[in-house]
Write a protein that holds these residues in place. Sequence first.
Motif, PDB file in Angstrom:
ATOM      1  N   THR A  27      76.822   8.589  48.620  1.00 29.77           N
ATOM      2  CA  THR A  27      75.806   7.858  49.201  1.00 29.77           C
ATOM      3  C   THR A  27      75.170   8.824  49.932  1.00 29.77           C
ATOM      4  OG1 THR A  27      77.006   6.020  48.982  1.00 29.77           O
ATOM      5  CG2 THR A  27      75.525   5.876  50.832  1.00 29.77           C
ATOM      6  N   LYS A  28      75.829   9.836  50.678  1.00 27.08           N
ATOM      7  CA  LYS A  28      75.356  10.558  51.633  1.00 27.08           C
ATOM      8  C   LYS A  28      74.338  11.637  50.760  1.00 27.08           C
ATOM      9  CE  LYS A  28      76.782  13.686  55.213  1.00 27.08           C
ATOM     10  NZ  LYS A  28      77.856  14.632  55.320  1.00 27.08           N
ATOM     11  N   SER A  29      74.781  12.309  49.658  1.00 24.06           N
ATOM     12  CA  SER A  29      73.972  13.159  49.014  1.00 24.06           C
ATOM     13  C   SER A  29      72.729  12.567  48.270  1.00 24.06           C
ATOM     14  CB  SER A  29      74.977  13.905  48.016  1.00 24.06           C
ATOM     15  OG  SER A  29      75.969  14.649  48.667  1.00 24.06           O
ATOM     16  N   PHE A  30      72.883  11.492  47.679  1.00 18.66           N
ATOM     17  CA  PHE A  30      71.747  10.994  46.658  1.00 18.66           C
ATOM     18  C   PHE A  30      71.410   9.580  47.234  1.00 18.66           C
ATOM     19  CE2 PHE A  30      74.841  13.450  44.400  1.00 18.66           C
ATOM     20  CZ  PHE A  30      73.985  14.464  43.553  1.00 18.66           C
ATOM     21  N   GLY A  31      71.927   9.211  48.161  1.00 20.22           N
ATOM     22  CA  GLY A  31      71.178   7.971  48.866  1.00 20.22           C
ATOM     23  C   GLY A  31      71.199   6.623  47.885  1.00 20.22           C
ATOM     24  N   LEU A  32      72.078   6.490  47.065  1.00 23.15           N
ATOM     25  CA  LEU A  32      72.254   5.252  46.198  1.00 23.15           C
ATOM     26  C   LEU A  32      72.912   4.331  47.317  1.00 23.15           C
ATOM     27  CD1 LEU A  32      73.823   6.472  42.798  1.00 23.15           C
ATOM     28  CD2 LEU A  32      71.339   6.349  43.581  1.00 23.15           C
ATOM     29  N   THR A  33      72.631   3.051  47.305  1.00 22.74           N
ATOM     30  CA  THR A  33      73.275   1.875  47.792  1.00 22.74           C
ATOM     31  C   THR A  33      74.809   1.738  47.389  1.00 22.74           C
ATOM     32  OG1 THR A  33      71.251   1.070  48.619  1.00 22.74           O
ATOM     33  CG2 THR A  33      73.204  -0.330  48.947  1.00 22.74           C
ATOM     34  N   HIS A  34      75.542   1.685  48.119  1.00 24.48           N
ATOM     35  CA  HIS A  34      77.366   1.535  47.762  1.00 24.48           C
ATOM     36  C   HIS A  34      77.757   0.044  47.620  1.00 24.48           C
ATOM     37  CE1 HIS A  34      81.672   2.322  48.572  1.00 24.48           C
ATOM     38  NE2 HIS A  34      81.663   2.089  47.463  1.00 24.48           N
ATOM     39  N   LEU A  75      76.859 -10.138  41.370  1.00 33.80           N
ATOM     40  CA  LEU A  75      75.414 -10.050  40.409  1.00 33.80           C
ATOM     41  C   LEU A  75      74.766 -10.904  41.981  1.00 33.80           C
ATOM     42  CD1 LEU A  75      76.275 -11.376  36.848  1.00 33.80           C
ATOM     43  CD2 LEU A  75      75.031  -9.224  37.855  1.00 33.80           C
ATOM     44  N   SER A  76      74.980 -11.656  42.519  1.00 31.05           N
ATOM     45  CA  SER A  76      74.278 -12.389  43.750  1.00 31.05           C
ATOM     46  C   SER A  76      74.141 -11.266  44.703  1.00 31.05           C
ATOM     47  CB  SER A  76      74.651 -13.662  44.319  1.00 31.05           C
ATOM     48  OG  SER A  76      75.453 -13.320  45.314  1.00 31.05           O
ATOM     49  N   ASP A  77      74.922 -10.440  45.072  1.00 26.87           N
ATOM     50  CA  ASP A  77      74.777  -9.299  45.961  1.00 26.87           C
ATOM     51  C   ASP A  77      73.803  -8.230  45.467  1.00 26.87           C
ATOM     52  OD1 ASP A  77      76.593 -10.584  47.765  1.00 26.87           O
ATOM     53  OD2 ASP A  77      77.662  -9.077  48.089  1.00 26.87           O
ATOM     54  N   LEU A  78      73.896  -8.127  44.319  1.00 30.23           N
ATOM     55  CA  LEU A  78      73.017  -6.823  43.551  1.00 30.23           C
ATOM     56  C   LEU A  78      71.397  -7.433  43.592  1.00 30.23           C
ATOM     57  CD1 LEU A  78      74.849  -5.559  40.328  1.00 30.23           C
ATOM     58  CD2 LEU A  78      74.425  -4.387  42.370  1.00 30.23           C
ATOM     59  N   ARG A  79      71.471  -8.874  43.473  1.00 29.50           N
ATOM     60  CA  ARG A  79      70.017  -9.540  43.562  1.00 29.50           C
ATOM     61  C   ARG A  79      69.448  -8.913  45.023  1.00 29.50           C
ATOM     62  NH1 ARG A  79      71.720 -13.112  40.115  1.00 29.50           N
ATOM     63  NH2 ARG A  79      72.680 -14.496  41.642  1.00 29.50           N
ATOM     64  N   THR A  80      70.310  -9.254  45.899  1.00 32.36           N
ATOM     65  CA  THR A  80      69.593  -9.071  47.254  1.00 32.36           C
ATOM     66  C   THR A  80      69.375  -7.225  47.264  1.00 32.36           C
ATOM     67  OG1 THR A  80      71.726  -8.395  48.250  1.00 32.36           O
ATOM     68  CG2 THR A  80      71.101 -10.652  48.316  1.00 32.36           C
ATOM     69  N   LEU A  81      69.793  -6.637  46.667  1.00 32.93           N
ATOM     70  CA  LEU A  81      69.359  -5.225  47.073  1.00 32.93           C
ATOM     71  C   LEU A  81      67.951  -4.911  46.418  1.00 32.93           C
ATOM     72  CD1 LEU A  81      72.804  -3.221  45.786  1.00 32.93           C
ATOM     73  CD2 LEU A  81      71.823  -3.969  48.058  1.00 32.93           C
ATOM     74  N   GLY A  82      67.350  -5.873  45.783  1.00 30.56           N
ATOM     75  CA  GLY A  82      65.907  -5.691  45.410  1.00 30.56           C
ATOM     76  C   GLY A  82      65.644  -4.254  44.505  1.00 30.56           C
ATOM     77  N   GLN A  83      64.732  -3.307  45.247  1.00 33.38           N
ATOM     78  CA  GLN A  83      64.462  -2.449  44.331  1.00 33.38           C
ATOM     79  C   GLN A  83      65.134  -0.820  44.551  1.00 33.38           C
ATOM     80  OE1 GLN A  83      61.813  -2.635  41.985  1.00 33.38           O
ATOM     81  NE2 GLN A  83      62.230  -4.483  42.304  1.00 33.38           N
ATOM     82  N   SER A  84      66.491  -1.116  45.101  1.00 27.96           N
ATOM     83  CA  SER A  84      67.195   0.022  45.673  1.00 27.96           C
ATOM     84  C   SER A  84      67.958   0.371  44.292  1.00 27.96           C
ATOM     85  CB  SER A  84      68.281  -0.368  46.675  1.00 27.96           C
ATOM     86  OG  SER A  84      67.495  -0.984  47.674  1.00 27.96           O
ATOM     87  N   SER A  85      68.197   1.785  44.422  1.00 27.59           N
ATOM     88  CA  SER A  85      69.234   2.374  43.267  1.00 27.59           C
ATOM     89  C   SER A  85      70.743   2.117  43.731  1.00 27.59           C
ATOM     90  CB  SER A  85      68.898   3.892  43.356  1.00 27.59           C
ATOM     91  OG  SER A  85      67.665   4.053  42.620  1.00 27.59           O
ATOM     92  N   TRP A  86      71.484   1.635  43.095  1.00 26.77           N
ATOM     93  CA  TRP A  86      72.715   1.401  43.284  1.00 26.77           C
ATOM     94  C   TRP A  86      74.095   2.014  42.744  1.00 26.77           C
ATOM     95  CZ3 TRP A  86      74.685  -1.096  39.177  1.00 26.77           C
ATOM     96  CH2 TRP A  86      73.894  -2.022  38.530  1.00 26.77           C
ATOM     97  N   LEU A  87      74.969   2.127  43.460  1.00 26.24           N
ATOM     98  CA  LEU A  87      76.556   2.385  42.970  1.00 26.24           C
ATOM     99  C   LEU A  87      77.689   1.349  43.187  1.00 26.24           C
ATOM    100  CD1 LEU A  87      78.290   5.112  41.950  1.00 26.24           C
ATOM    101  CD2 LEU A  87      78.797   5.473  44.347  1.00 26.24           C
TER     102      LEU A  87
END
Length: 223
Positions: A27-34, A75-87
Amino acid sequence: MVLQRIFRAVIMGPPGSGKGTVSARITKSFGLTHLSSGDILRANINAKTELGLLMKSCIDQGQLVPDDVMSRLILSDLRTLGQSSWLLDGFPRTVSQAEALDDTYSVDTVINLNVPFQTIKQRLTSRWTHLPSGRVYNIDFNPPKVPGLDDVTGEPLAQRDDDTPETVTRRLKSYETQTEPVLEYYRSKGVLETFSGTETNKIWPHVEAFLHRRLTSVNQKVA
Ligand SMILES: Nc1nc2c(ncn2[C@@H]2O[C@H](COP(=O)(O)OP(=O)(O)O)[C@@H](O)[C@H]2O)c(=O)[nH]1
Ligand SMILES: Nc1ncnc2c1ncn2[C@@H]1O[C@H](COP(=O)(O)OP(=O)(O)O)[C@@H](O)[C@H]1O
């Protein structure tokens, strides 16, 4: 690195393999949402939601939460992340969960931390967690600056009810029978990347270099 398209990653490994520790560094190095399934479940338990109350005994016994409940929640939490990249950390833990994830999202890469069970057992009984944030400490490896308190908020740390030696044994068993098949699932899709070792500080530079290469190539393809 600024990403030019959404990047979707999963981090896997047995309980105590360092998923939370490595995720914080990613998260710190690459900014993906954890997004951590365990943190989400513990937040529900802490807030005494209906789901949290129902799932607590399951978790405390070292058993997996039912697939349909878990898949709907994540899956419902992922939907709230919208356009973010995630981990994603801690999900999927069964092939049925991996299929549910696949129905909606295509996973770019799966980082698998391969740490021997013997190493893990010692770690988990000395794990201390800041429950509201999911930050983890360890008496031997990364102790908090002030014993018993979170470095960032100063709030008290707690030991998880499921980090007892008996429950850890049960969680490792369930990992072998229910989660290891997920590794095969992702291997056959060509997205699995395994990192083996007994120390996070030795594994991390390899994960970091791999993600750096991977994300650079994603950006070049977009450009
Ligand atoms: N001794 C030791 N402890 C570690 C190492 N890496 C992580 N830990 C600790 O081991 C425990 C489990 O790590 P965590 O990241 O929570 O693993 P997870 O259960 O896979 O998310 C925590 O208390 C960490 O602080 C390591 O290389 N050596
Ligand atoms: N994807 C999942 N499916 C079913 N149960 C889960 C899932 N994620 C977490 N849990 C439940 O929450 C517990 C703690 O999960 P987690 O915090 O990810 O553990 P660890 O960090 O030790 O791997 C699991 O033992 C299980 O009971």
